[in-house]
Structures are given as structure tokens and as C-alpha cells.
Design a protein around this motif. Sequence first.
Motif, PDB file in Angstrom:
ATOM      1  N   GLY A 294       7.211   5.926   7.714  1.00  0.00           N
ATOM      2  CA  GLY A 294       6.572   5.435   6.500  1.00  0.00           C
ATOM      3  C   GLY A 294       6.250   3.964   6.677  1.00  0.00           C
ATOM      4  O   GLY A 294       6.498   3.388   7.732  1.00  0.00           O
ATOM      5  N   ILE A 295       5.669   3.377   5.636  1.00  0.00           N
ATOM      6  CA  ILE A 295       5.288   1.975   5.723  1.00  0.00           C
ATOM      7  C   ILE A 295       6.404   1.114   5.141  1.00  0.00           C
ATOM      8  O   ILE A 295       6.842   1.327   4.012  1.00  0.00           O
ATOM      9  CB  ILE A 295       3.970   1.742   4.967  1.00  0.00           C
ATOM     10  N   ASN A 296       6.884   0.170   5.943  1.00  0.00           N
ATOM     11  CA  ASN A 296       7.985  -0.680   5.532  1.00  0.00           C
ATOM     12  C   ASN A 296       7.942  -1.948   6.357  1.00  0.00           C
ATOM     13  O   ASN A 296       7.667  -1.885   7.529  1.00  0.00           O
ATOM     14  CB  ASN A 296       9.317   0.046   5.755  1.00  0.00           C
ATOM     15  N   PRO A 297       8.177  -3.108   5.874  1.00  0.00           N
ATOM     16  CA  PRO A 297       8.600  -3.324   4.503  1.00  0.00           C
ATOM     17  C   PRO A 297       7.394  -3.407   3.575  1.00  0.00           C
ATOM     18  O   PRO A 297       6.262  -3.523   4.020  1.00  0.00           O
ATOM     19  CB  PRO A 297       9.290  -4.683   4.596  1.00  0.00           C
ATOM     20  N   ILE A 298       7.686  -3.335   2.310  1.00  0.00           N
ATOM     21  CA  ILE A 298       6.690  -3.775   1.343  1.00  0.00           C
ATOM     22  C   ILE A 298       7.310  -4.956   0.602  1.00  0.00           C
ATOM     23  O   ILE A 298       8.503  -5.191   0.728  1.00  0.00           O
ATOM     24  CB  ILE A 298       6.249  -2.648   0.375  1.00  0.00           C
ATOM     25  N   PHE A 299       6.522  -5.631  -0.111  1.00  0.00           N
ATOM     26  CA  PHE A 299       6.937  -6.821  -0.866  1.00  0.00           C
ATOM     27  C   PHE A 299       7.332  -7.984   0.038  1.00  0.00           C
ATOM     28  O   PHE A 299       8.513  -8.269   0.232  1.00  0.00           O
ATOM     29  CB  PHE A 299       8.099  -6.487  -1.822  1.00  0.00           C
ATOM     30  N   PRO A 300       6.362  -8.668   0.596  1.00  0.00           N
ATOM     31  CA  PRO A 300       6.670  -9.802   1.479  1.00  0.00           C
ATOM     32  C   PRO A 300       7.382 -10.939   0.763  1.00  0.00           C
ATOM     33  O   PRO A 300       8.059 -11.723   1.408  1.00  0.00           O
ATOM     34  CB  PRO A 300       5.288 -10.236   1.989  1.00  0.00           C
ATOM     35  N   ASP A 303      10.969 -10.183   1.370  1.00  0.00           N
ATOM     36  CA  ASP A 303      11.394  -9.801   2.701  1.00  0.00           C
ATOM     37  C   ASP A 303      10.741 -10.740   3.690  1.00  0.00           C
ATOM     38  O   ASP A 303       9.747 -11.384   3.402  1.00  0.00           O
ATOM     39  CB  ASP A 303      10.987  -8.350   2.981  1.00  0.00           C
ATOM     40  N   THR A 307       3.605  -8.242   5.823  1.00  0.00           N
ATOM     41  CA  THR A 307       3.202  -7.594   4.577  1.00  0.00           C
ATOM     42  C   THR A 307       2.990  -6.124   4.876  1.00  0.00           C
ATOM     43  O   THR A 307       2.904  -5.711   6.026  1.00  0.00           O
ATOM     44  CB  THR A 307       1.878  -8.168   4.060  1.00  0.00           C
ATOM     45  N   ALA A 308       2.901  -5.351   3.792  1.00  0.00           N
ATOM     46  CA  ALA A 308       2.670  -3.922   3.969  1.00  0.00           C
ATOM     47  C   ALA A 308       1.356  -3.677   4.692  1.00  0.00           C
ATOM     48  O   ALA A 308       1.226  -2.770   5.498  1.00  0.00           O
ATOM     49  CB  ALA A 308       2.648  -3.225   2.612  1.00  0.00           C
ATOM     50  N   GLU A 309       0.388  -4.542   4.382  1.00  0.00           N
ATOM     51  CA  GLU A 309      -0.919  -4.367   5.002  1.00  0.00           C
ATOM     52  C   GLU A 309      -0.854  -4.561   6.507  1.00  0.00           C
ATOM     53  O   GLU A 309      -1.419  -3.795   7.276  1.00  0.00           O
ATOM     54  CB  GLU A 309      -1.912  -5.342   4.377  1.00  0.00           C
ATOM     55  N   TYR A 311       1.793  -4.198   8.264  1.00  0.00           N
ATOM     56  CA  TYR A 311       2.549  -3.066   8.810  1.00  0.00           C
ATOM     57  C   TYR A 311       1.662  -1.837   8.932  1.00  0.00           C
ATOM     58  O   TYR A 311       1.694  -1.122   9.918  1.00  0.00           O
ATOM     59  CB  TYR A 311       3.758  -2.759   7.918  1.00  0.00           C
ATOM     60  N   TRP A 312       0.873  -1.615   7.889  1.00  0.00           N
ATOM     61  CA  TRP A 312      -0.028  -0.450   7.894  1.00  0.00           C
ATOM     62  C   TRP A 312      -1.024  -0.534   9.049  1.00  0.00           C
ATOM     63  O   TRP A 312      -1.286   0.455   9.736  1.00  0.00           O
ATOM     64  CB  TRP A 312      -0.757  -0.351   6.558  1.00  0.00           C
ATOM     65  N   ASN A 313      -1.569  -1.740   9.286  1.00  0.00           N
ATOM     66  CA  ASN A 313      -2.511  -1.889  10.396  1.00  0.00           C
ATOM     67  C   ASN A 313      -1.836  -1.581  11.726  1.00  0.00           C
ATOM     68  O   ASN A 313      -2.439  -0.998  12.623  1.00  0.00           O
ATOM     69  CB  ASN A 313      -3.098  -3.304  10.395  1.00  0.00           C
TER      70      ASN A 313
END
Lengths: 460, 189
Positions: A294-300, A303, A307-309, A311-313
Motif C-alpha cells: 500500500g501507499i505509506n507514509p501519508i501525512f508528511p 512523518d 509525501t504520499a505523492e 511514495y506513489w510515484n
Amino acid sequence: MLCVVNAQNKQLLFGFNDIPQSVLINPSTTLDNKWYVGFPLLSHIHSNAGSSGVSAYDLFADDGRDFNSKLRDVIFSLEENDFFTLNQQLDIFSGGFSYGKGIEKDNYLSFGMYLETDIIAYHPKDYTILAYEGNANNIGRIFDIGDLNATGEVVSVLHLGTTKKVNDKLTIGARGKIYSSVFNVNSTKNRGSFITQEGDNNFLEHIFDLDLSVQTSGIRSLTEDANSDVSDDIKAIRKRLLLGGNLGLGLDLGLTYQATDQLQFEASLQDFGFIRHTKDIESYSVKGKYTYEGINPIFPEVDDGQTAEEYWNEVADNFEDLFEVDSITAKYTTWRPLKLNAALRYAFGKKVSKDCNCLTKDSGYINAIGAQLYAVNRPKQPQLALTAYYYRRVFKGLRMKVTYTLDSFSYTNIGLGMSTDIGPVNFYLLADNLLDYQNLAKAQSVSLQFGLNLVFGRAH
Amino acid sequence: MLKINGKAILCTIILLISLLSCVKDVDFDQANDFSLTPALEASIVYTEVEASQFSLNGVEIEIIRDSIANIEIFEEQFVKDNLIRAEFIFEATNTIPRTFNLQVDFLNNTDELQHTVSFDALASSAGNEVVTEYIEIFEDDSLENLKLVTKMIITLTLYPSSDGSMLNENSSEKISLKSKGIFYFDIDV
């Protein structure tokens, strides 16, 4: 699991020495003629198609049942070692003659060229289940990437063989072959798995471990845009038929042992050989391991770092890498399917005809019974078939053979073969799975061979 | 000799006729009914946030937000043609004595809002795990909207304290989130 099969099995032709082409199965089979020549393109036409687990009827029966529920039944009843197969052989030319010192001319030379198409594809069970059900109902199931296993080739074979009588009991034979591959597609070494299972940090984790490859030769030049002219393609294929393709070498070996006047044993190995693919190669591979949870972390804000973005990339890049298809042009070698044939036969029943001027020993017997074993090496495992048969010289111009074969397609495979001689013209027709001919849709396998030869100087 | 040859020919003919076989009782048009209906499950996002991180210099952080752009999967023609239903499943596990709101906004490529999912992760008492599950189903109109989505914005909002207590940098409780999607396909070939 023992898998029995008759793909490529020529149980009717094997040992049927009234038909010149029987010497192609065992180079030590003694032909009782002075010389023969096959009608070009007509001397041997063999066609076999089979499916070890399913018939067309199972899927397409007009029985009012929902097609998709029948499809489901088929997908789940087939095992990953079930397979679909197609084998065709066409003699381009063939001939042979006896030679040697003295009157008996104990040796025989035979030669020719044939075109063979051979395809086997195993049932890609886990792929079909994934396509049919998805992973949602299969959490924890290991999907086996190796279930994709198929190979196909078109090859022309130029061959020269000799049969030599060593003594009264033993005859040996050998046949050399030059293979010229017209096309080859090979995907038989796939490994790996795909699993969706409960994750540590998220509901699920997906584990990809992929090692897939497909090798091809003889296809790239025909599919390239630069070469869209069909007549050029035909020229290219014709050249490959005549030793212009990827080349290989092979050997057939055989022996026949006449234990007594009535008891005979023969065995042969066919197509002990390879093809080296060096020209016109195009191969693809997908290789990599990746676990996605899954995508993690979220909420930079709360944390560190990504960023989630971001991570997603990164996830997207990883998936792209994982499924990236590498195109390679490495040379490769394929082995031809090695075949073993063996037979034990017993001849009986003296011929009553007075006009026999036979020279060979067994000519006095008009019947034979026997047992045959056939084995062929296939990508996943060897396949076997057992045959019992009865052979009879019905009269001078007609010889028949009836076979009963146990194989993975059925336990009710009855075959019938006949060879007729009208003057020097020899015509033969061999077909198995006769019981299924009433409704071919129910047949899991059908095989048909026929041919036309000119045969001279038959001993009897 | 002639008679024998005649017999041979006759036998050939008989055998040939017997081999003129047929294909009965089958209807190959049934293949037109062929369809596949797989259900695929895939992880979406997960996270775990400690309560202490909602405090900065003695001040509570009320809203934290993150976004994921460049989502291409719903724009795939295959998905547009064959996806017939989707479920997003969220599970929040909270040991913090405060209620949070979790909101996911789905946007298209011109940042127009297509869909919003919002639910509260209830407050814990005495540090016990409070699990809140939420399922959002996409069908019909909402499914068509989902098929335009290229961006998600995830917002976690800390509701004001009911008793005036504040989270501080020594708070050890945490809130975690898990999620997955179940995608139902109907593929006609």
C-alpha cells in the motif's frame, strides 16, 4: 503422476514394414522391397491433434447449460499438466533402396525430407483461475508463474539412414538428420509466483516474483514493418525449408532382434538432436521481485521525509520496472522431442498360399500380435503410451493392423491401419480413435496418416 | 489378380467412408456468451500516526492532509469498459482519547471533485483499541465518477477535545489506518 499420451505416437505405422515410411520410426526396420520412391508431397501426411483433459464437446455441447458454467468446470477440472497438442508431418520427398554384396542385399538406404509442425501448450491453470476469479477469493493462494509453458516449431528435416543386417538375428540402423528451423517459439522455463496475503501493516500485501521469458526465432523478420511484402516472406520461408533456417543436427538409432523364427523385438530412439537458434531471434523477458503493501507514509506533516505523492510515484516506478519487458537477442538452443519406441511381437499362422517365393524368414506367417511402448520427452514431463496390436496379411495386396492404445486422452483408443498394393502403387491409411469418429467433438485426440508410394521388388 | 485388387479398392473405399465422421450436438456460437468475472483486491494506503505528532510547540495540529496524483488506473480503457463495481474498505484503529475524521476526496484531472468519502474514527477510552470500519461502494453514477479520478486527497481532522485536554509531545497513543479496494469486473470478449 504418470501421464500417458499419444501425441506424435505413430503406433499404427511403427513396425508396419509393408509401408516404407515405417523405417522413419525405426531405422532398423527391414523393408521387404528392392527400392521405393514416395510420391512427392503425398508419401506421408500425418496429422494429430489432442487435448489431454477436455474435448470440444465438454465446452460446446448443445445441452442448454450455461456456457460460462461449463467453462468454469473445464478450467477447474484441468490440471496444470494437462495439455493441448498439435503435430503434423508432411513428406516432401522420400525414397530408398536395398544394397550390399551378394544376392540378398542385406542393407537398405533410405532418405528424404519432411516438414514437421509440433506444438504443445500446457494448461496455464493458475493464470486461468486468476483471470476467471481474480485474487479476491484467493487470498493466500500461490499463483504459479510456471504454469505458462508452451512451445511450438516448424522444422524441415533432411535425412539419410541405413539399415544393416549384422547377423541372422540382429539388424541395426541409424539415421542422420539435418534440421532447418522455419519458426520457433519457446516459453518453457517460466518460474515464480504471485501471492496476495494478509499484510503486517495493511489488510493485504501483494508479493510478485516473476521470471518469465519467451524466445522466438524466424518470426521477427516476417513481422517487421520494413518487410511487408508477402512474396518476400514466402521466399524467406522457402529458403529456410532448404537448409536456410536455424540449423541443427539429429540422430535416430534402432535395433531389431529376431529371437526366434516367430519372436521379434525392436526398439528405436528418434530425434536425439538439437537446433541452434542464431538467426532472426527475438526474445522477451520479465524478471523481478516486488512486494506492495500500500501507499505509506501519508501525512508528511507528522512523518519524516516522503509525501504520499512521492511514495506513489515510487510505487508506480517499481511496478513499471517489475513488468518491464526486456527485449533480448541472445542465441539459444532447443532440443527436439526425443522419442522412444519399442515392440515385442509374435508371428503365427503359416501362409497357405502356394505361390510364395519368399526369401525373408517371417514371410511364412500371416498374423502377428504384439505390444508396443511409446515415450516422448516433453517440456514438463515425459509422456507414455502403451499399445497392443494385431497385424494380418489379409491377402497379397492388403495388410491390416488393429491397435488398442492406452494414453492420456482415452482408454478406448482403437486404431486401424491398412496398406494396399496395386501393382507397384502402395497406398496406406492409418487412423486411431476410431470410436470417436462417430462424433469428433467428443474426441480428445485424433490422428490420421496416409500416403502414396511406388514400391518395387517386394519379396512377398 | 484382378479380383484381389478390386477387393483392395473396395476395402479402401469402405474404410474411407467409415472415416467420414461428423461433429454432432455442439454449438460453437456459445463462445459468444464467454465472459470473465474476476474480483481483484488491492492495497491502497496505510499509515500509523502517534498522538505526539499532533502537537507542535504546545499547539495541537487540527488538520493534516496529503494527496496522491497521477493515478492512471481508472483512466485505463480496460477499466472503463469492464469495471462494474468497486468497494473501498477502510479500517481505523484508535487508541487516542480523541475522535478523528477521515476524509478522502476524489478529483479528476482538472481538480473537480468527483466523490467524497468521510467517516469518524471514534475516540478511545483508557487506551483501548477502538476499531472503526467503513465501506464505500461505487456503483452506477458513483462508479462512473470513479472512472474519471486521477487524484486523491486524504485529510485527517482532529475534532476539538470535549473535556479540554490537549494532546502533547509526550502522548504515546496512536491512530492507524488500513485500506484496500475490491474491484469487480465483467469482461465480455
